[in-house]
Write a protein that holds these residues in place. Structure first.
Motif, PDB file in Angstrom:
ATOM      1  N   MET A 258       0.822  -1.214   0.000  1.00 38.78           N
ATOM      2  CA  MET A 258       0.000   0.000   0.000  1.00 38.78           C
ATOM      3  C   MET A 258       0.850   1.255   0.000  1.00 38.78           C
ATOM      4  SD  MET A 258      -2.974   1.343   2.608  1.00 38.78           S
ATOM      5  CE  MET A 258      -1.873   2.549   3.366  1.00 38.78           C
ATOM      6  N   HIS A 259       0.346   2.291  -0.660  1.00 46.64           N
ATOM      7  CA  HIS A 259       0.998   3.598  -0.643  1.00 46.64           C
ATOM      8  C   HIS A 259       0.455   4.443   0.488  1.00 46.64           C
ATOM      9  CE1 HIS A 259       1.258   7.928  -1.566  1.00 46.64           C
ATOM     10  NE2 HIS A 259       2.451   7.606  -2.044  1.00 46.64           N
ATOM     11  N   MET A 260       1.371   5.070   1.212  1.00 48.46           N
ATOM     12  CA  MET A 260       0.989   6.041   2.236  1.00 48.46           C
ATOM     13  C   MET A 260       2.077   7.100   2.300  1.00 48.46           C
ATOM     14  SD  MET A 260       0.214   5.575   6.336  1.00 48.46           S
ATOM     15  CE  MET A 260       1.541   4.410   6.536  1.00 48.46           C
ATOM     16  N   LYS A 261       1.690   8.336   2.404  1.00 50.59           N
ATOM     17  CA  LYS A 261       2.649   9.420   2.617  1.00 50.59           C
ATOM     18  C   LYS A 261       2.693   9.718   4.108  1.00 50.59           C
ATOM     19  CE  LYS A 261       3.563  12.628  -0.348  1.00 50.59           C
ATOM     20  NZ  LYS A 261       3.608  13.812  -1.251  1.00 50.59           N
ATOM     21  N   GLY A 262       3.853   9.491   4.746  1.00 55.81           N
ATOM     22  CA  GLY A 262       3.989   9.736   6.176  1.00 55.81           C
ATOM     23  C   GLY A 262       3.602   8.516   6.988  1.00 55.81           C
ATOM     24  N   THR A 263       3.067   8.756   8.183  1.00 58.38           N
ATOM     25  CA  THR A 263       2.614   7.715   9.088  1.00 58.38           C
ATOM     26  C   THR A 263       1.166   8.019   9.470  1.00 58.38           C
ATOM     27  OG1 THR A 263       3.218   8.886  11.129  1.00 58.38           O
ATOM     28  CG2 THR A 263       4.959   7.592  10.050  1.00 58.38           C
ATOM     29  N   PRO A 264       0.441   7.042  10.045  1.00 57.14           N
ATOM     30  CA  PRO A 264      -0.930   7.355  10.463  1.00 57.14           C
ATOM     31  C   PRO A 264      -1.030   8.589  11.364  1.00 57.14           C
ATOM     32  CG  PRO A 264      -0.601   4.999  10.508  1.00 57.14           C
ATOM     33  CD  PRO A 264       0.748   5.602  10.212  1.00 57.14           C
ATOM     34  N   LYS A 265      -0.007   8.812  12.182  1.00 60.95           N
ATOM     35  CA  LYS A 265      -0.016   9.959  13.094  1.00 60.95           C
ATOM     36  C   LYS A 265      -0.029  11.289  12.347  1.00 60.95           C
ATOM     37  CE  LYS A 265       0.416  11.914  17.215  1.00 60.95           C
ATOM     38  NZ  LYS A 265      -0.672  11.805  18.218  1.00 60.95           N
ATOM     39  N   ASP A 266       0.755  11.389  11.263  1.00 60.85           N
ATOM     40  CA  ASP A 266       0.927  12.687  10.600  1.00 60.85           C
ATOM     41  C   ASP A 266       0.475  12.721   9.133  1.00 60.85           C
ATOM     42  OD1 ASP A 266       2.938  11.360   9.170  1.00 60.85           O
ATOM     43  OD2 ASP A 266       4.569  12.246  10.299  1.00 60.85           O
ATOM     44  N   MET A 267      -0.073  11.623   8.612  1.00 61.07           N
ATOM     45  CA  MET A 267      -0.303  11.522   7.166  1.00 61.07           C
ATOM     46  C   MET A 267      -1.302  12.535   6.623  1.00 61.07           C
ATOM     47  SD  MET A 267      -2.448   7.950   7.091  1.00 61.07           S
ATOM     48  CE  MET A 267      -4.022   7.774   7.920  1.00 61.07           C
ATOM     49  N   GLN A 268      -2.220  13.003   7.468  1.00 60.82           N
ATOM     50  CA  GLN A 268      -3.224  13.948   6.984  1.00 60.82           C
ATOM     51  C   GLN A 268      -2.907  15.396   7.367  1.00 60.82           C
ATOM     52  OE1 GLN A 268      -4.483  11.584   4.676  1.00 60.82           O
ATOM     53  NE2 GLN A 268      -5.969  13.242   4.743  1.00 60.82           N
ATOM     54  N   ILE A 269      -1.662  15.652   7.791  1.00 59.97           N
ATOM     55  CA  ILE A 269      -1.237  17.023   8.083  1.00 59.97           C
ATOM     56  C   ILE A 269      -0.688  17.634   6.797  1.00 59.97           C
ATOM     57  CG2 ILE A 269       0.269  18.496   9.468  1.00 59.97           C
ATOM     58  CD1 ILE A 269       0.274  16.308  11.612  1.00 59.97           C
ATOM     59  N   ASN A 270      -1.555  18.310   6.079  1.00 58.03           N
ATOM     60  CA  ASN A 270      -1.199  19.015   4.837  1.00 58.03           C
ATOM     61  C   ASN A 270      -0.458  18.144   3.819  1.00 58.03           C
ATOM     62  OD1 ASN A 270      -2.254  21.497   5.860  1.00 58.03           O
ATOM     63  ND2 ASN A 270      -0.369  21.764   7.044  1.00 58.03           N
ATOM     64  N   PRO A 271      -1.003  16.986   3.440  1.00 60.56           N
ATOM     65  CA  PRO A 271      -0.362  16.204   2.370  1.00 60.56           C
ATOM     66  C   PRO A 271      -0.414  16.977   1.052  1.00 60.56           C
ATOM     67  CG  PRO A 271      -2.553  15.349   2.821  1.00 60.56           C
ATOM     68  CD  PRO A 271      -2.284  16.383   3.869  1.00 60.56           C
ATOM     69  N   TYR A 272       0.610  16.797   0.219  1.00 57.00           N
ATOM     70  CA  TYR A 272       0.665  17.532  -1.046  1.00 57.00           C
ATOM     71  C   TYR A 272       1.332  16.670  -2.115  1.00 57.00           C
ATOM     72  CZ  TYR A 272       1.887  20.882  -4.623  1.00 57.00           C
ATOM     73  OH  TYR A 272       2.019  21.530  -5.839  1.00 57.00           O
ATOM     74  N   TYR A 273       0.816  16.772  -3.333  1.00 59.43           N
ATOM     75  CA  TYR A 273       1.385  16.090  -4.487  1.00 59.43           C
ATOM     76  C   TYR A 273       1.406  17.047  -5.675  1.00 59.43           C
ATOM     77  CZ  TYR A 273       0.121  11.849  -1.857  1.00 59.43           C
ATOM     78  OH  TYR A 273      -0.008  10.888  -0.892  1.00 59.43           O
ATOM     79  N   ASP A 274       2.495  17.014  -6.438  1.00 57.13           N
ATOM     80  CA  ASP A 274       2.497  17.708  -7.724  1.00 57.13           C
ATOM     81  C   ASP A 274       1.691  16.909  -8.747  1.00 57.13           C
ATOM     82  OD1 ASP A 274       4.067  19.992  -7.106  1.00 57.13           O
ATOM     83  OD2 ASP A 274       5.873  18.748  -7.181  1.00 57.13           O
ATOM     84  N   ASP A 275       1.812  15.595  -8.678  1.00 53.87           N
ATOM     85  CA  ASP A 275       1.117  14.690  -9.600  1.00 53.87           C
ATOM     86  C   ASP A 275       0.844  13.403  -8.834  1.00 53.87           C
ATOM     87  OD1 ASP A 275       0.408  12.795 -11.528  1.00 53.87           O
ATOM     88  OD2 ASP A 275       1.687  13.674 -13.068  1.00 53.87           O
ATOM     89  N   VAL A 276      -0.340  13.289  -8.248  1.00 50.36           N
ATOM     90  CA  VAL A 276      -0.605  12.189  -7.317  1.00 50.36           C
ATOM     91  C   VAL A 276      -0.505  10.828  -7.991  1.00 50.36           C
ATOM     92  CG1 VAL A 276      -3.136  12.287  -7.626  1.00 50.36           C
ATOM     93  CG2 VAL A 276      -2.164  11.362  -5.507  1.00 50.36           C
TER      94      VAL A 276
END
Length: 398
Positions: A258-276
């Motif tokens: 699975m793809h995840m940016k960050g960890t469950p603790k911080d993954m939804q703190i301003n995630p950003y992608y140029d091209d998801v």
């Protein structure tokens, strides 16, 4: 009268016209434009591809400054039917300059490699990818985001598994720690104490059901496998425990990457992608290469783009809208969108308890797009949606 046909029904319509059966494959190769994006090639290569495709009736979308080599490297989009690509591959085979060999290999591998038709566990249980499969969620946790998925005692766990199996679940996924946004990890021993008894009691009572364990820890995975678990579902992509890849390799166990940016603790703190889409795709390529280095059986790897794991609202929607693009990796695809927050936002910020209909909408989309597995809380309702979609799809090939 004139009518544009649905490509899914082209064979049936050719039969009505009275075409010879042996010609069907020829017409199918000519019937659909396949847009293929190739990344990071030189301008001279792009110019050669453009001219070669034009000469056979296809085309290539290039940067406006490619024609005079005013740009060093860029991406291109090839536009052609399967017939065009067959001709192009033959033309490129003996051209050994610029990036042509790279393009040749990419095209050849793309068209030659297929997704596996089934995956088998070390215990000889199989999942067959002939339709969209249902993975039912059992969270042996006190704090998962959807309260009705929490099953603490063994009687609850066994009754839930029994209900899922009666409603034709294909896989049961057992998780021992919440990975909701903002959550902290539980102690490894606590996760073992939650997961292992659940695996044990389900396996003792249901010998044929395919069991997945949602963990990123090697010890949890190994103990579960030894008790008869068939698959490991890892949110981390081998990034949180260096020993997990060794366990997956040693036991030759099916594995969800699975793809995840960050960890469950911080993954939804301003995630950003140029091209998801590109970034997730590159992540999969890098992780698959990493796994191959440890002799993981890549034919047993399933990919999951990680809906809700380090993704913005619009990222989740784009992933679902473009989910078929991940089929280029030739891996089975899993989507876990059940009752997640983006569904709540679409429907006016409603809570998880009110997101069933939205979840069913996503499941219908996944089934129509031939996604291989959907991970859901509500087995019966999602299975019924899939059964209807599959019945409609069967008409295409009947």
């Amino acid at each position: 009268m004139i009518m544009e046909l649905t490509l899914d029904f082209l064979i049936k319509e050719m039969e009505k016209v009275g075409a010879h059966f042996d010609s069907f494959s020829i017409f199918l190769r000519k019937s659909r434009i396949i847009p293929l994006k190739i990344f990071d090639i030189t301008s001279p290569t792009a110019n050669i591809l453009k001219q070669e495709m034009l000469s056979i009736g296809g085309d290539v979308v290039v940067h406006k400054n490619v024609v005079n080599c005013g740009i060093n490297k860029n991406d291109v989009i090839l536009l052609g039917t399967k017939k065009h690509y067959d001709i192009l591959i033959k033309k490129l085979e003996n051209i050994n300059y610029f990036d042509i060999p790279k393009v040749y290999n990419l095209l050849k591998n793309f068209f030659e490699k297929d997704k596996v038709s089934y995956i088998e566990s070390p215990w000889k249980r199989k999942i067959i990818f002939d339709r969209t499969l249902i993975m039912g969620i059992i969270n042996v946790t006190p704090d998962s985001f959807y309260a009705n998925s929490r099953k603490i005692n063994l009687e609850e766990i066994l009754n839930t598994a029994k209900y899922m199996i009666e409603n034709k679940v294909d896989i049961i996924d057992i998780g021992g720690q919440s990975t909701r946004p903002g959550s902290d990890p539980v102690d490894e021993e606590e996760e073992i104490n939650r997961v292992i008894p659940a695996v044990k009691i389900i396996r003792e009572n249901f010998s044929n059901i395919f069991i997945s364990v949602d963990t990123y820890r090697a010890r949890v995975a190994e103990k579960a496998i030894e008790l008869g678990a068939d698959m490991i579902n890892d949110i981390s992509g081998f990034r949180f425990d260096d020993n997990l890849v060794k366990v997956i390799s040693e036991y030759k166990i099916p594995y969800v990457l699975m793809h995840m940016k960050g960890t469950p603790k911080d993954m939804q703190i301003n995630p950003y992608y140029d091209d998801v889409i590109k970034e997730i795709y590159e992540f999969f390529l890098e992780r698959l290469n990493y796994a191959e280095g440890y002799r993981v059986d890549l034919d047993k790897v399933i990919i999951d783009p990680g809906i809700g794991f380090g993704k913005r609202y619009e990222d989740n929607l784009e992933i679902l809208a473009r989910i078929t693009e991940f089929k280029s990796l030739k891996k089975p695809i899993l989507i876990g969108a059940s009752r997640k927050s983006f569904i709540g936002k679409v429907l006016g910020d409603i809570p998880p308890e009110e997101r069933l209909e939205g979840t069913l909408g996503v499941t219908a989309l996944c089934a129509l797009k031939d996604v291989d597995i959907v991970r859901v809380h509500d087995v019966k309702e999602n299975k019924r949606v899939i059964d209807v979609i599959e019945a409609i799809k069967c008409i295409r090939s009947s």
